[in-house]
Design a protein around this motif. Sequence first.
Motif, PDB file in Angstrom:
ATOM      1  N   ARG A  93       0.818  -1.220   0.000  1.00 28.52           N
ATOM      2  CA  ARG A  93       0.000   0.000   0.000  1.00 28.52           C
ATOM      3  C   ARG A  93       0.846   1.261   0.000  1.00 28.52           C
ATOM      4  O   ARG A  93       0.301   2.361   0.011  1.00 28.52           O
ATOM      5  CB  ARG A  93      -0.908   0.013   1.238  1.00 28.52           C
ATOM      6  CG  ARG A  93      -1.788  -1.203   1.397  1.00 28.52           C
ATOM      7  CD  ARG A  93      -2.877  -1.205   0.348  1.00 28.52           C
ATOM      8  NE  ARG A  93      -3.791  -2.319   0.542  1.00 28.52           N
ATOM      9  CZ  ARG A  93      -4.910  -2.261   1.256  1.00 28.52           C
ATOM     10  NH1 ARG A  93      -5.238  -1.139   1.853  1.00 28.52           N
ATOM     11  NH2 ARG A  93      -5.675  -3.317   1.367  1.00 28.52           N
ATOM     12  N   ASP A  98      -6.055   1.752   7.241  1.00 27.34           N
ATOM     13  CA  ASP A  98      -6.956   2.167   6.175  1.00 27.34           C
ATOM     14  C   ASP A  98      -8.224   2.800   6.721  1.00 27.34           C
ATOM     15  O   ASP A  98      -8.967   3.451   6.000  1.00 27.34           O
ATOM     16  CB  ASP A  98      -7.346   0.962   5.306  1.00 27.34           C
ATOM     17  CG  ASP A  98      -6.198   0.588   4.391  1.00 27.34           C
ATOM     18  OD1 ASP A  98      -5.234   1.357   4.331  1.00 27.34           O
ATOM     19  OD2 ASP A  98      -6.282  -0.472   3.756  1.00 27.34           O
ATOM     20  N   THR A 108      -4.705   3.583  -3.100  1.00 24.04           N
ATOM     21  CA  THR A 108      -4.940   2.147  -3.011  1.00 24.04           C
ATOM     22  C   THR A 108      -4.132   1.355  -4.023  1.00 24.04           C
ATOM     23  O   THR A 108      -4.032   0.149  -3.899  1.00 24.04           O
ATOM     24  CB  THR A 108      -6.430   1.838  -3.226  1.00 24.04           C
ATOM     25  OG1 THR A 108      -6.834   2.409  -4.456  1.00 24.04           O
ATOM     26  CG2 THR A 108      -7.261   2.381  -2.097  1.00 24.04           C
ATOM     27  N   PRO A 118      -1.665  -0.775  -5.532  1.00 28.67           N
ATOM     28  CA  PRO A 118      -0.581  -1.491  -4.869  1.00 28.67           C
ATOM     29  C   PRO A 118       0.761  -1.218  -5.540  1.00 28.67           C
ATOM     30  O   PRO A 118       0.838  -1.093  -6.753  1.00 28.67           O
ATOM     31  CB  PRO A 118      -0.982  -2.955  -5.009  1.00 28.67           C
ATOM     32  CG  PRO A 118      -1.923  -2.999  -6.159  1.00 28.67           C
ATOM     33  CD  PRO A 118      -2.574  -1.652  -6.258  1.00 28.67           C
TER      34      PRO A 118
END
Lengths: 233, 191
Positions: free
Chosen positions: A81, A231, B2, B4
């Motif tokens: 991430r 998150d 988000t 990756p």
Amino acid sequence: MTRTTAPVPPRPRSCPPYRGTRYRTPARPLVAVQDPEAVELTGPVFGAADITPLDHDLTRQHTGEPIGERITVTGRVRDRRGHPVRGQLVELWQANAAGRYAHRLDQHLAPLDPNFTGCGRCLTDDEGRYAFTTVRPGAYPWRNHVNAWRPAHLHFSFFGTAFTQRLVTQMYFPGDPLLALDPVLLSVTDEAARARLVAAYAHDLSVPEWSLGYRWDVVLDGPCATLFEEDGR
Amino acid sequence: MTAPHAPTPSQTIGPFHGHALPVVDGGAIAPVAHPETITVHGYVYDGAGEPVPDALVEIWQPAPDGSRTGAPGSLRRDPVTGRAAGRDGVTFTGFGRVATDADGRWAVRTLPPGGVPYLSVALFARGLLRHLYTRVYLWEEPGDTLLASLAADRRATLLARPEPPRTYRFDLRLQGAGETVFLEFSGAGRP
């Protein structure tokens, strides 16, 4: 509690040109663990007692200076991430400038350097950054095939926030003509992925009259248990 | 954000890590003289049945109380000499690291894991492009669907053999007959 498991399609794990893989690569597919409570989603931690302040400088571990081209290697360790991996252990080991390891089983006919053992370690900072000072290792022959030479490389070991993110790999130097001939590097079949193992020469990291700088960022794969909280912000 | 980031590929640990990674007391996970200490030991074999003398075995496990936070101190260094200092003898770090010896043998002394019946293992060796994960099950527990999902002969490769008192034998077979079940985790937890 383990939820379910199912075989996953095998990905390339052996590499015939790298002969050492022949009897060591499992023939059966890996079994997928999908347990959200798996212990492997957490991992070991390290702290101040696990390193000393000089461990990151491989040129200052003996009474004299090692022979070779002094370099610094630095970069950031992040997860998929992009979150920095903070306070985690990074280990480095390598051959000396002549291409020989300080290991009894390495009998390559190149000199050992009494001022170089070739092992370093550090903890990442709050931005996931690591930094080492060392000498550029030499290329060396190995007996994989006739006239086989490993390109100059640094071995690295990384810990993430989960055991699933464990990574041991090798860093290479840009522009090395041996890169195209090395079965170990070529065991990574995707060209873009291979490129992620090659550091960038970073002139801004070179220190005048002292050392050449390289930058190499690392991304650890694998799930972990802590991403959800991060998150949720 | 988000998207990756592309992961850094793995490369083999190679043959020459023995002067760099294993440390004094690496397998002494249990505090000194702890009465609950167990010994877990075995061999690593390749697909030709030969012992693997240059492997590195790492263990990760919960503390006996089930805690999974771990603790620093597995790889302590002496700030005076810079050499490995060994563990403090008190702290349970949950982490162990040992190299196989010339006979392909490894051993750790630890405490039974809390809340789960297994120790997690990462195995590194020359000839492995990426390390391998497996588990040492010290006992079977109803409801463990990893074990339940495996055929009996495959399940048996994850079960340590008790050698009373307080000792367990666990061999790792990289390939071929009796090949150990190796694991992957991309579907576990969160990506």
